[in-house]
Each structure stands twice: as C-alpha cells, then as structure tokens.
Design a protein around this motif. Structure first.
Motif, short mmCIF file in Angstrom:
data_model
loop_
_atom_site.label_atom_id
_atom_site.label_comp_id
_atom_site.label_asym_id
_atom_site.label_seq_id
_atom_site.Cartn_x
_atom_site.Cartn_y
_atom_site.Cartn_z
N THR A 2 52.15 33.51 31.55
CA THR A 2 50.81 32.97 31.66
C THR A 2 51.02 31.60 32.76
OG1 THR A 2 51.38 31.73 29.49
CG2 THR A 2 49.72 33.62 29.65
N PRO A 3 49.83 31.05 33.29
CA PRO A 3 50.08 29.81 34.15
C PRO A 3 50.02 28.54 33.55
CG PRO A 3 48.06 31.28 34.82
CD PRO A 3 48.37 31.65 33.49
N LEU A 52 48.76 25.76 33.87
CA LEU A 52 47.62 25.03 33.82
C LEU A 52 47.01 25.60 32.63
CD1 LEU A 52 46.42 22.93 35.17
CD2 LEU A 52 45.40 24.52 36.86
N VAL A 53 46.87 27.06 32.45
CA VAL A 53 46.22 27.47 31.29
C VAL A 53 47.03 26.89 29.93
CG1 VAL A 53 45.75 29.45 30.02
CG2 VAL A 53 45.48 29.56 32.49
N PHE A 71 45.79 23.35 29.33
CA PHE A 71 44.63 23.17 28.75
C PHE A 71 44.51 23.59 27.53
CE2 PHE A 71 43.49 21.86 32.76
CZ PHE A 71 42.53 22.32 33.47
N ILE A 72 45.27 24.42 26.97
CA ILE A 72 45.03 25.06 25.67
C ILE A 72 45.74 23.88 24.72
CG2 ILE A 72 46.35 26.48 23.90
CD1 ILE A 72 46.13 28.66 25.78
N TYR A 118 43.01 20.59 25.60
CA TYR A 118 41.36 20.89 25.18
C TYR A 118 41.25 21.81 23.98
CZ TYR A 118 40.35 19.00 29.84
OH TYR A 118 40.37 18.37 31.03
N GLY A 119 42.37 22.59 23.94
CA GLY A 119 42.01 23.59 22.71
C GLY A 119 42.53 23.23 21.44
N VAL A 154 50.46 19.04 37.90
CA VAL A 154 49.56 19.82 37.35
C VAL A 154 48.65 18.74 36.33
CG1 VAL A 154 50.42 22.10 37.55
CG2 VAL A 154 50.66 20.98 35.36
N TYR A 204 47.69 16.31 37.03
CA TYR A 204 46.56 15.63 37.57
C TYR A 204 45.34 16.01 37.25
CZ TYR A 204 43.44 16.14 41.82
OH TYR A 204 42.26 16.00 42.49
N THR A 205 45.09 17.25 36.68
CA THR A 205 43.95 17.86 36.21
C THR A 205 43.44 17.20 34.96
OG1 THR A 205 44.94 19.63 35.36
CG2 THR A 205 44.34 20.05 37.35
#
Lengths: 247, 218, 226
Positions: free
Chosen positions: C65-66, C68-69, C72-73, C76-77, C162, C164-165
């Motif tokens: 999996t990337p 970035l994902v 985010f998990i 944000y998750g 990454v 950065y996001t």
C-alpha cells in the motif's frame, strides 16, 4: 597458391604493455594454420585483429587484397567474409539454434526468411545437430553449443574461419565431436586459422604451424618441422613442456 | 452493518479512482520506459559527453522527491502546455520513473555478456543491429524482475498525485471520508483496494517473468 | 538577477529549518524502521505460528500500500478509535512503520543469503538458535545488507516529503509557505530542488564510501525499493 589473408607488421598495446610486437603472417586459400604458444602471448589478440574486432595500433590486414585496416573500409560488410568461433561459444541465448544461424543470414546478408531457414538446416546437418534446431543454447551440452556456433559461422559462407581456442572450455569427452567437425571442414578445403592447445589435432590437420611467444613469431613451418625438427630453443622448450616431446 | 452499507454506497465513486490510478500508472510506466531505454542506451553506447549528460539527468531526477517533481510540474509545466491534472501527474510520474528505469535497463544491458556483442559483430552486424536483435532482447528479459518492482512502486507513488488535485483513488477516498466522517473506514478500504491492485500486478508480472525466462534460468 | 540572489539568500535560513525537520523525520523513521525491520525479518525467517504470520502480514500489507494512504490512516483515521496523534508523531510513525516493512525484506534476504552452514556450525558448537542468530548470522547479514540499507536512507529522506500533505513544516512545506507569502515560485522551488539534490548527492557519496570500507567484498544482497 593465392594468399587469402595477409597480416603485415601487426602491433598492439594494452595499457603500457605491448602484446603484439610486429607480427606478420600470410594464409593461403584452403590452408589450415594453427597458432600455438604459451597463454597470454597475444594469440587471441592476433585473431581479433584479423577481423578488426580489435584494431591494431600499427600494421595492415589484407583480406583477398582488401585493406581491412583502412578506415574507409566497410567493416560490417567485410566481416561477413571472416567467420569466428569463440572459446565461450557466444551463442545468442534468447534465440533457438535455428534462429541463431538465421539471424546473421536475414539481417546481414538480407536473405529471405524461408531461404535462411533452409541454409541453416543444411549447416546443422553438416555438424550433426539437425535434431536440435528448436532447442535453446541453455539446453545444449558444451560440445553441441560449439558445433552450433560453427554452423552459425559456416552459414555466412566466409572465405576464412577463425577459431579462438574452440575446445578449451569443453569437458574432455566433448572435445572430440568438435574436432571431428573441424577436421571435416579442413578436408573440404576451408581456410582456417586456429588458436589451439590440441596438439594431436594440429599434427593431423594443420598445413602450417606458427609458434607465437611474447608477441612475436618465433618459428613457423609444417607440423613435422615444428614438432620434430624445431630450429629455435624456445620452440623446443615450449613443445617439451606441453607434449613431452624430446627436445 | 450500516458501516458496510456506507462503503457499498460510496464504492462506485471511489472505484472510478481505480481507473484513473491504473491509467496514471500505465502512462507513467510507458513514458518512463521510452525515456529510460533511450537514456540507458546513451549511457552504455553513447559518447562520453552524451553519457555524462544522461548521468547528470539521472542524478538530478533521483535526487528529488517525487512530490517535489509533481509540484514543480504543477507550478511550471501545467500552465505552459495547458495540461490537465491527470497529464501533469502522469508526466511527473513518468519523468521520475524514467531515471529509475534507465538504471534498471542499463544494469541489465551490462549484465548481458560481452561475448554476445562480439559474436554479433563478428557476423557482420552493425552495432545498432547487434543492440536491437541480440543485446536488448536479452537485457529486457533480465530486467523483468527489477522492472516488476518498479511497476509496483509507480502504482503506489501514483497516490502522490493527490497533492496536485488529480482525482485518483486516494483523492476520491478523501472526498468520501470528508462527506461521511468515517476516515478510518474509508482510508482503510482505500488501502485494501491498493493492496489488491499491487497483488494483481505482481501476479501478472510474475507470470510474464516465468514465461519469458530463458531456458537454463538465464 | 542580483535581487533574485538576494531573495534566495533571504529564504535559505527558513528552508534550512525545514531541512532539519526532514532530517529528523527520516533519521527517526530509519531507526524505528531498523528495530521493526530486524525483528520482523528474524520472525519471518526463524519464527513459527502466530508470530511469523504477524510478521508476514505486516511486511506484505505495508509494502503493498502507498505511504500516503498509511499516513492518512494514522493521522485522519486513528482518531476514529480514540487515538489522536499530532502531525509530527503521525509523520514519524507512518515513515517508520513503512520503512520497517521494507527493511524487513532487505534483512530477510540478507539473512537467507548467509550460508546455511553458518547456522549448522554454530549449533554444532552448542549455541542455542537465538545465540546463533545474534552472534553468527546477524553480524554477517548486517554487513551484507549495507548497500541496500544505504539506499533506504536516501529513500527515507525523499519520502519524508509526504508529510507535506499533513502540514508538517519540512523542507517542501516551508517552500510552499514561503511561496504563499512572497509568490516567487521559480526562485523558491529552484532553491528547494537544489537543496534536495545537494543533500541526496552528499548522502550518496558518503554511503558509497562507507559501503566500500565496511561491506564484505564479493557479497552483497541485490534488492532495494527499485
């Protein structure tokens, strides 16, 4: 007797070392010339100078009168007339045996594919590999690979074939089948320049033997002359070491 | 259960991102291959000066994070050529990949034994013919395992297109997550989808590898 | 031209602060990854049952999996299940967990390429499996893995961007912040790029040199992210 190949005063250096120090040779049509000498004395380099895979620093190479060392000569075209068989076979691994042979015919000689396949099959029959046409190099024994390589060189119908230690990488029991093919070629009148350590083969088949040491031609003559009546001490020393002939 | 329902309802929207992601990957890999092949040939067979330029290009591109390249493309290239967010991302990915593919192909070319070139030349083939008919067919087969790896990397890196607004898989997942307030669930699903994509890609490329491997395990 | 140069001079200190964050992030991630990676690799090669399964799942899922994902998990998750990470921690964790999975593969390959005879010889002397791994296998594996590990350092410095996001003020993010302040994208991002290229080239030269002195001659593991 016309001279098909003439080497005049070939010099070649690698780094600071001079490997060939002015070698001159001529080969006549239909002759089998065998180069002998200690390892590392430039025999392979000399062979590579003949088809200009290695460019001599000085000297001329004449193929039936054409000067190969002239920068204006179309070497790719001239190389069709000089076949080469390598110690390491160098068969094209991604192609089966038949296509190994047709590649040169279709791409260099611009033959039609069907015709090329016919020619290839004929050559394979000659070397005894007709049933291996669809096999890949990786599936063949060393002796079979070398015979295929000889067929590949033959198919181009060269004026002369160069053999660079053709049996040195083979297991002993496979050497015979390759030498047999080479003997047959000689019987048929192919002009051959061979670098080899196989003294029995040399005695049997060579028209002339050239002893090369330290980058220079020490002596040349018929097998009988070289093996039994060598004039130079160095020749006698070398022969004595490898075949135990009385000095 | 209504969580599953939530996923099911939004799946179509998220899944359209799969197409974009796959397209991004394909465009990037193809353009990266074309450029990478050229670069590797220049490096191996070109003049010293040309090879030097190829090396410099590789060093520059591999010295930058992909995200920086994406943003550079977004800021400076997109407007110049009126590129869509998709094309911008695809080209940035392609440029980045070309530098790595160049290395992969170069290494493969150099691991084809030198005897192959010599044998081809001794038959009278020109260097170009030898490269096309003898060297590259073998080099590209040798490069397959590393190339498969690069393909998986590009697939995953495509998610960085998120940063410049391309509506690929991750971007769409983010929209859904913002709408449904279920980030863990949504991003988790997104991750699963990527996992399936990389798994499938590896399978396909693995089968290709097996098919084109030269007999004798070359 | 002169004012461009002056401008660049003005923004460099700010950018270098970003570089420092990048370096801390990648350094921390590499260390976390080292720990995770070694344990996972050993579990994959020598472990059994549940522990081995966990190791396999970890490295396969993370590498499939990337990054970035994964970020985010984590950022944000996780709040969905009550875990609230601040951006910097999320960054360290995401990068570290990601690096760990890849490092696990490199170590695994290196361990497996240490000859089987080494383990046999160690056990024959009476060493336990654990002792053999620690004193005989790993020391050799770690030196085999050096070139690939050096590559991982470079990858981490680049992938750290990454974050950065999620607005962590590393090098790229600072560039963006400066751009929204001064609106001079060309000068700013040119400088950002040059800084990255210089840093990466330096690290490459350094690790090449170290590699030559520490690696076992003639043996190296062929692998890496590319």
């Amino acid at each position: 007797m016309d001279s098909i190949l003439e080497l005049q005063d070939i010099h070649k250096s690698y780094g600071g070392t001079e490997v060939l120090k002015g070698v001159s040779l001529s080969v006549n049509k239909g002759e089998v010339l065998v180069l002998i000498g200690p390892s590392g004395t430039g025999k392979s380099t000399l062979l590579r100078c003949i088809n200009l895979l290695t460019r001599p620093d000085r000297g001329t190479v004449l193929l039936s009168g054409t000067d190969l060392t002239d920068p204006k000569t179309d070497l790719n075209r001239m190389r069709q007339r000089v076949g080469m068989v390598f110690q390491e076979f160098n068969l094209f691994n991604h192609l089966n045996v038949l296509n190994n042979i047709t590649l040169g015919l279709t791409k260099v000689k611009k033959m039609a594919v069907a015709e090329a396949k016919q020619v290839a099959r004929l050559e394979l029959e000659k070397v005894g590999l007709a049933d291996k046409a669809d096999s890949f190099p990786g599936e063949l024994s060393g002796g079979q690979k070398q015979r295929a390589a000889i067929a590949r060189a033959l198919a181009m119908q060269p004026d002369v074939i160069l053999f660079d230690e053709p049996t040195s990488a083979l297991d002993p029991q496979l050497i015979g089948e390759v030498l047999e093919v080479m003997k047959e070629l000689a019987r048929e009148g192919m002009t051959m320049v061979v670098v080899s350590h196989e003294m029995d083969f040399t005695r049997e088949v060579a028209d002339r033997v050239v002893f090369l040491e330290a980058g220079q031609v020490i002596e040349e003559g018929s097998p009988a002359q070289i093996f039994y009546h060598a004039r130079s001490e160095r020749t006698k020393n070398f022969l004595g070491k490898i075949i135990g002939l009385p000095a | 259960m209504d969580k599953l329902d939530l996923i099911a309802r939004n799946l179509p929207y998220i899944s359209q991102g799969i197409v974009t992601t796959l397209l991004l990957t394909v465009v990037a890999l193809t353009s990266g291959f074309a450029a990478g092949l050229l670069l590797s040939l220049v490096r191996v067979y070109g003049s010293n000066r040309a090879a030097g330029l190829a090396i410099a290009y590789g060093r520059a591109v591999r010295g930058l994070p992909l995200l920086v390249i994406m943003i550079l493309f977004y800021l400076f290239v997109a407007d110049l050529f009126h590129l869509s967010a998709f094309m911008t991302a695809a080209l940035a990915l392609g440029l980045h990949s070309s530098a790595y593919q160049a290395e992969i192909i170069r290494a493969a070319i150099q691991s084809v034994g030198s005897g192959q070139m010599i044998a081809a030349r001794s038959l009278g083939m020109s260097q170009l013919q030898a490269v096309i008919y003898v060297i590259l067919p073998q080099a590209l087969r040798l490069a397959l395992p590393s190339w498969s790896n690069e393909a998986a990397v590009v697939l995953k890196d495509s998610s960085l297109a998120y940063a410049i607004g391309t509506a690929e898989l991750l971007r769409r997942a983010e929209y859904v997550s913002a709408r449904t307030y279920e980030p863990l669930l949504v991003f988790g699903t997104c991750g699963l989808i990527y996992l399936m994509l990389t798994f499938t890609t590896n399978r396909i490329l693995g089968a290709l590898e097996a098919k084109y491997r030269l007999p004798d395990g070359h | 031209m002169a004012e461009e140069v002056a401008f660049i001079g003005k923004i460099i200190p700010e950018l270098l602060k970003g570089l420092a964050v990048t370096c801390r992030l990648s350094g921390g991630a590499l260390l976390l990854g080292l720990g995770l990676g070694l344990v996972t690799a050993v579990l994959r090669v020598y472990g059994t049952g549940l522990l081995k399964a966990v190791a396999v799942i970890y490295s396969e899922v993370i590498r499939g999996t990337p990054l970035l994902v994964q970020l985010f998990i984590l950022y944000y998750g996780l709040p969905d299940v009550g875990i609230n990470l601040d951006r910097l921690t999320a960054g360290y964790l995401a990068l570290g967990i990601n690096s760990g999975a890849y490092q696990a593969e490199y170590f695994r390959a290196a361990i497996q390429s240490v000859q089987a005879g080494q383990m046999s010889a160690a056990r024959a002397l009476g060493l336990s499996k654990l002792q053999a791994v620690i004193y005989v296998i790993l020391p050799q594996a770690l030196r085999l893995v050096l070139p690939t590990w050096a590559n991982e350092v470079i990858y981490m410095v680049k992938y750290a961007s990454v974050v950065y996001t999620i607005a962590v003020p590393e090098l790229l993010a600072r560039g963006q912040m400066l751009n929204s302040k001064y609106f001079k994208p060309a000068a700013i991002f040119f400088t950002v790029s040059v800084i990255y290229i210089i840093v990466i080239t330096l690290i490459t030269k350094l690790t090449d040199g170290l590699e030559k002195r520490l690696a076992i001659p003639g043996l190296a593991v062929e692998s890496g992210r590319d």
